[in-house]
Enzyme design. Structure first.
Site, short mmCIF file in Angstrom:
data_model
loop_
_atom_site.label_atom_id
_atom_site.label_comp_id
_atom_site.label_asym_id
_atom_site.label_seq_id
_atom_site.Cartn_x
_atom_site.Cartn_y
_atom_site.Cartn_z
N GLY A 68 86.57 24.51 81.56
CA GLY A 68 86.11 25.78 81.00
C GLY A 68 84.80 26.30 81.55
O GLY A 68 84.31 27.33 81.09
N GLU A 117 87.72 18.24 82.99
CA GLU A 117 88.85 18.89 83.66
C GLU A 117 88.51 20.27 84.20
O GLU A 117 89.03 21.27 83.72
CB GLU A 117 89.99 19.06 82.66
CG GLU A 117 90.50 17.78 82.08
CD GLU A 117 91.52 18.02 80.99
OE1 GLU A 117 92.46 17.23 80.91
OE2 GLU A 117 91.39 19.00 80.22
N PRO A 118 87.64 20.36 85.18
CA PRO A 118 87.35 21.68 85.73
C PRO A 118 88.52 22.22 86.55
O PRO A 118 89.16 21.48 87.30
CB PRO A 118 86.14 21.42 86.63
CG PRO A 118 86.25 19.98 87.01
CD PRO A 118 86.89 19.28 85.85
N ARG A 124 88.87 26.33 87.23
CA ARG A 124 88.25 27.52 87.82
C ARG A 124 87.02 27.18 88.65
O ARG A 124 86.85 27.69 89.76
CB ARG A 124 87.84 28.46 86.68
CG ARG A 124 87.34 29.82 87.12
CD ARG A 124 86.71 30.57 85.93
NE ARG A 124 87.55 30.56 84.75
CZ ARG A 124 88.51 31.44 84.48
NH1 ARG A 124 88.71 32.44 85.29
NH2 ARG A 124 89.25 31.34 83.38
N TYR A 137 93.33 40.51 81.21
CA TYR A 137 92.12 40.41 80.37
C TYR A 137 91.03 41.39 80.75
O TYR A 137 89.89 41.20 80.34
CB TYR A 137 91.44 39.03 80.46
CG TYR A 137 92.20 37.82 80.87
CD1 TYR A 137 93.01 37.15 79.95
CD2 TYR A 137 92.04 37.27 82.14
CE1 TYR A 137 93.65 35.97 80.32
CE2 TYR A 137 92.68 36.10 82.50
CZ TYR A 137 93.49 35.46 81.58
OH TYR A 137 94.10 34.30 81.93
N CYS A 148 104.10 49.55 89.94
CA CYS A 148 104.40 50.71 89.10
C CYS A 148 103.83 50.55 87.70
O CYS A 148 104.59 50.53 86.72
CB CYS A 148 105.89 50.93 89.06
SG CYS A 148 106.54 51.19 90.70
N TYR A 190 93.48 31.10 89.27
CA TYR A 190 94.30 31.97 88.43
C TYR A 190 94.69 33.28 89.11
O TYR A 190 94.80 34.32 88.47
CB TYR A 190 93.60 32.23 87.08
CG TYR A 190 93.22 30.95 86.38
CD1 TYR A 190 94.21 30.11 85.89
CD2 TYR A 190 91.89 30.57 86.24
CE1 TYR A 190 93.87 28.90 85.29
CE2 TYR A 190 91.55 29.36 85.62
CZ TYR A 190 92.55 28.54 85.16
OH TYR A 190 92.21 27.36 84.56
C1 LIG Z 1 92.99 25.49 81.57
C2 LIG Z 1 92.59 24.13 81.20
C3 LIG Z 1 91.56 23.50 81.89
C4 LIG Z 1 90.76 24.16 82.97
O1 LIG Z 1 90.06 25.24 82.55
P1 LIG Z 1 89.05 25.99 83.56
O2 LIG Z 1 88.50 27.08 82.73
O3 LIG Z 1 89.85 26.48 84.69
O4 LIG Z 1 88.03 24.99 83.97
C5 LIG Z 1 91.27 22.19 81.54
N1 LIG Z 1 91.95 21.56 80.57
C6 LIG Z 1 92.95 22.14 79.89
C7 LIG Z 1 93.67 21.39 78.86
C8 LIG Z 1 93.31 23.45 80.17
O5 LIG Z 1 94.27 24.02 79.49
#
Ligand SMILES: *Cc1c(COP(=O)(O)O)cnc(C)c1O
Length: 433
Positions: free
Chosen positions: A249, A291-292, A294, A335, A362, A391
């Site tokens: 995130g 868990e990066p 983005r 978004y 379109c 994304y």
């Molecule tokens: C989407 C997601 C991430 C990665 O999020 P980013 O904003 O791209 O870092 C990590 N863990 C889980 C479970 C997700 O759904």
């Protein structure tokens, strides 16, 4: 106009990425074209790993959240850099395995994994199943029983943290389809239930509070709440967790005014919270996972388009149409996401016009950048949109039967095609007359 640090401008006044002239790339591979700076991705992966080593004694693993950009080559890079991967579907899992990814380092997420997907994952010995709900635990238990295996599970927990991001990408609050909440007792119940299932091994807890987050506070708060919950299940259920997965995130810079914190800082601060909380509550320091997605690939990527129709509607708006659009980048229409761009073939001209860069689909909402400050764009110019590594391709579609673009990875002045451009034959390959 914002040009990311990893890009530069050469003597021809062309935009350069990974040592490659973007105008040459457009010529050689055509447009639209996704261009990924490989060194930038590897550097970001190492920065996360090094911070984990510095601030948490390396007692953890960085997982590449592969939904940000799921291609075989991306899994290969993540694997070479020693990362694990998070997958959210059978398709992502398949792609990872086909790239040769070590299944033991794969974490399988999702709020509605199907029976087939779980059977596939367990059959391939994925490292962890991140269980979203009790129904899923039943399925995992049943499959394991059938196969004579034990699955290591984590639980997707909603810590109840408001991540101050766009509503559609914020996931830690109780009103979310992901996981089980602490505040209404569901989280406690699911751990208790899992204890009763004999083919499961409880490995730990997981949370993911949202995406494109700039503030460290929600992450720190989530970590604290998760340790408190770990204490509760230890005391009341005798379940000691060995792993804590804090999700991803972390925000990136899309436009000049975005100010993401350094991830080093994030890991330092969150490590501190975990150490303090564990010491106070007499909990063993867990192995941590981050868990990066983005932040590993987002600002490593740009998209090159060719400008076509330029429509100046006096006193209303000037539209510049490019040869892609919501099919290769649906984030504006999803978004209202913001981007910045440059003219690749005249990269250091002054931006003195306000134009709307739109696609060829379109839909009136098929916009890449609304009110972009740009130098005058002419038909035939190459428009480079910044920070499209995450994304974009992974969310791309064939709407209007547009072919998905090719993707090249650039490094030390060399470009290498890693995803082929789709062809008209690809578009009809599943059609039956
Ligand atoms: C989407 C997601 C991430 C990665 O999020 P980013 O904003 O791209 O870092 C990590 N863990 C889980 C479970 C997700 O759904």
């Amino acid at each position: 106009m914002f040009i990311p640090k990893n890009l530069s401008v050469n003597e021809k006044n062309h935009l350069v990425i990974g040592g490659c002239d973007t105008v040459d790339l457009a010529k050689e591979y055509g447009t639209p074209l996704y261009v990924m700076d490989e060194e930038h991705i590897r550097t970001a992966m190492r920065a996360y790993k090094n911070s984990l080593n510095s601030f948490y004694s390396g007692n953890g693993l960085i997982l590449y959240a592969s939904k940000a950009l799921s291609t075989m080559y991306m899994y290969k890079i993540a694997s070479e850099e020693g990362l694990g991967a998070d997958v959210v579907s059978g398709g992502e899992l398949y792609t990872a395995l086909k790239s040769g990814f070590d299944s033991e380092k794969i974490y399988f997420h999702g709020n509605n994994k199907t029976y087939d997907e779980l059977e596939f994952a367990i059959g391939e010995n994925v490292g962890r199943i991140v269980a979203d709900n009790a129904r899923e635990l039943d399925i995992v238990n049943e499959i394991c029983e059938k196969k004579g295996k034990t699955a290591k599970v984590l639980f997707r927990i909603k810590p109840g943290v408001d991540a101050h991001t766009h509503e559609f990408i914020s996931t830690g609050q109780i009103d979310s389809k992901f996981g089980v909440a602490i505040e209404n007792g569901e989280a406690f119940e699911i751990v208790k239930y899992a204890k009763s299932l004999k083919n499961l091994e409880i490995a730990g807890l997981h949370c993911h509070i949202g995406s494109q987050i700039f503030s460290l506070e929600p992450f720190k708060l989530a970590a604290k709440i998760m340790i408190e919950f770990a204490e509760k299940i230890k005391n009341e259920l005798g379940v000691e967790i060995s792993e804590l997965n804090l999700g991803g995130g972390f925000g990136i810079k899309y436009i000049e005014s975005d100010t993401p914190p350094e991830y080093e800082k994030y890991i330092e601060e969150v490590s501190k919270v975990i150490k303090t909380e564990c010491a106070e509550r007499n909990i063993k320091m867990p192995f941590i996972l981050m868990e990066p997605g983005r932040s590993l690939v987002g600002d490593a990527g740009i998209t090159l388009y060719t400008a076509g129709t330029v429509k100046d509607i006096k006193n209303v708006r000037k539209y510049v149409s490019v040869d892609g659009g919501m099919g290769d980048n649906p984030r504006y229409i999803l978004y209202g996401a913001e981007y910045d761009a440059a003219i690749a073939n005249r990269a250091n001209e002054t931006a003195d016009e306000v134009v709307t860069i739109c696609g060829k689909c379109c839909e009136s909402g098929d916009i890449i950048i609304k009110d972009a400050k740009m130098p005058k764009i002419n038909s035939g110019d190459i428009v480079a949109v910044m920070s499209t590594g995450a994304y974009n391709y992974s969310m791309a579609s064939n709407y209007n039967r547009l072919c998905r673009p090719a993707m090249v990875f650039v490094k030390n002045g060399k470009a290498s095609l890693k995803v082929k451009r789709e062809t008209y034959e690809d578009l009809i390959k599943n059609d039956i007359l």
